[in-house]
Design a protein around this motif. Sequence first.
Motif, PDB file in Angstrom:
ATOM      1  N   GLU A 157       0.815  -1.055  -0.176  1.00  0.00           N
ATOM      2  CA  GLU A 157       0.171  -0.020  -0.140  1.00  0.00           C
ATOM      3  C   GLU A 157       0.826   1.338   0.101  1.00  0.00           C
ATOM      4  O   GLU A 157       0.614   2.324  -0.732  1.00  0.00           O
ATOM      5  CB  GLU A 157      -1.064  -0.042   1.230  1.00  0.00           C
ATOM      6  N   GLU A 204       3.125 -11.539  -2.701  1.00  0.00           N
ATOM      7  CA  GLU A 204       1.917 -12.301  -2.579  1.00  0.00           C
ATOM      8  C   GLU A 204       2.480 -13.457  -1.716  1.00  0.00           C
ATOM      9  O   GLU A 204       1.800 -14.042  -0.945  1.00  0.00           O
ATOM     10  CB  GLU A 204       1.057 -12.332  -3.480  1.00  0.00           C
ATOM     11  N   GLY A 216      -6.241 -12.350  -7.586  1.00  0.00           N
ATOM     12  CA  GLY A 216      -5.438 -11.875  -6.561  1.00  0.00           C
ATOM     13  C   GLY A 216      -4.304 -10.569  -7.140  1.00  0.00           C
ATOM     14  O   GLY A 216      -4.264 -10.654  -8.374  1.00  0.00           O
ATOM     15  N   LEU A 217      -3.611 -10.302  -6.321  1.00  0.00           N
ATOM     16  CA  LEU A 217      -2.701  -9.131  -6.588  1.00  0.00           C
ATOM     17  C   LEU A 217      -1.747  -9.792  -7.600  1.00  0.00           C
ATOM     18  O   LEU A 217      -1.639  -8.794  -8.692  1.00  0.00           O
ATOM     19  CB  LEU A 217      -1.807  -8.576  -5.414  1.00  0.00           C
ATOM     20  N   ASP A 246      -5.416  -0.631  -1.333  1.00  0.00           N
ATOM     21  CA  ASP A 246      -6.151  -1.394  -0.310  1.00  0.00           C
ATOM     22  C   ASP A 246      -5.513  -2.789  -0.391  1.00  0.00           C
ATOM     23  O   ASP A 246      -6.273  -3.855  -0.470  1.00  0.00           O
ATOM     24  CB  ASP A 246      -7.426  -1.397  -0.841  1.00  0.00           C
ATOM     25  N   ALA A 247      -4.284  -2.914  -0.768  1.00  0.00           N
ATOM     26  CA  ALA A 247      -3.512  -4.329  -1.126  1.00  0.00           C
ATOM     27  C   ALA A 247      -3.895  -5.215   0.087  1.00  0.00           C
ATOM     28  O   ALA A 247      -4.080  -6.554   0.160  1.00  0.00           O
ATOM     29  CB  ALA A 247      -1.982  -4.123  -1.314  1.00  0.00           C
ATOM     30  N   LYS A 268      -6.834  -7.086  -0.231  1.00  0.00           N
ATOM     31  CA  LYS A 268      -7.110  -8.021  -1.261  1.00  0.00           C
ATOM     32  C   LYS A 268      -6.133  -9.262  -0.935  1.00  0.00           C
ATOM     33  O   LYS A 268      -6.546 -10.177  -1.897  1.00  0.00           O
ATOM     34  CB  LYS A 268      -6.509  -7.286  -2.538  1.00  0.00           C
TER      35      LYS A 268
END
Length: 252
Positions: A132, A155, A168-169, A198-199, A202
Motif C-alpha cells: 500500500e 504475495e 489476486g494481486l 488497499d492491498a 486484497k
Amino acid sequence: MSDQEQPRRPYSEQEPVKYGDVFNVTGELAEKPIAPRDASMMQTAESAILGRTQKGGPAAAMQAAAAQNERAGAVSHADVSDLAGAEGVTVMETDVPGYRIVTESVVGQYAQPTPTAQLSAVSEITIGEALEATAKTIGDKAVDLSDAAAIQAAEARATGSNVIIPGGLAAMAQSAASFNCGIDLDENKIKLGDILTDATAKLPADKAATRQDAEGVVSAELRNNPNLTTQAGGVAASVTAAARLNETATTT
C-alpha cells in the motif's frame, strides 16, 4: 614500517568512492563516483522534505564520499555524475501508521518513526501495508514485468503459498504488465495504484515483513528488470524498508 603495514597510495592513485561502494545499487549507477554536486543536490532535497540533513542518512554519506573523492583529485568541486545530472535527485515521504517511509532517489529508501511514535507501541508493518505504501509513493507508475514479479513474490511471502491466486494481486499485476506491453501511451496503461491500493484487503493472508521476505522480493524484481536495478519507492524498496523497520522495532 612493519611488515604488516601497507603504504597508503597517493590520493591521485586512489580509486574514487562510487555509488556501489556506499549504497546497495547495481548497474551503471554503481560504477559512478559520488560527486560534490550530487551530494549537494541530495542535501538540498533531503532538507526541503525532512527539515534537515539526516544523521547517517544518504545525503550525509554522499557528502563524506564526495569530500574524499575531491581530496583524492578524482572529482572537482563542480562535478556532477551523468545520472544525477540527467535524472536529478528526489526525496519523497509516505506515511504509514506510526511511521513515515522516506524514499531518496537516485540512491535508496529508509524508514523512520514519526516524532510522536513509540517503537514499542507500534505493530510491525506487514507486507500488505508495504505494498500500500508503494501505491501511495509511485502509484502512477505503469506496471511492468519487474513490478509484476515483485508483487508475485510479495504475495507468495504474505500467504505462504507459491500458487497464484485467481483474481489476486499477482494475477492482476501479471495481466496488467502483459496489457501494458502492447500499449504505447503511458496514460492508457494500468498503474501500480490500480493494483496495490488497499492491498491488505486484497490479500487472503498477510504477515509482518522480514529480511528474508525483502530479499525474495528484491531478487524477483532484479531478475525481471533489464537494467538489473530496483525501482525507487517500488515494491522491493517498500518491503525492504518495512523489514528494516520491523527489525529495528524488535531489537529496541
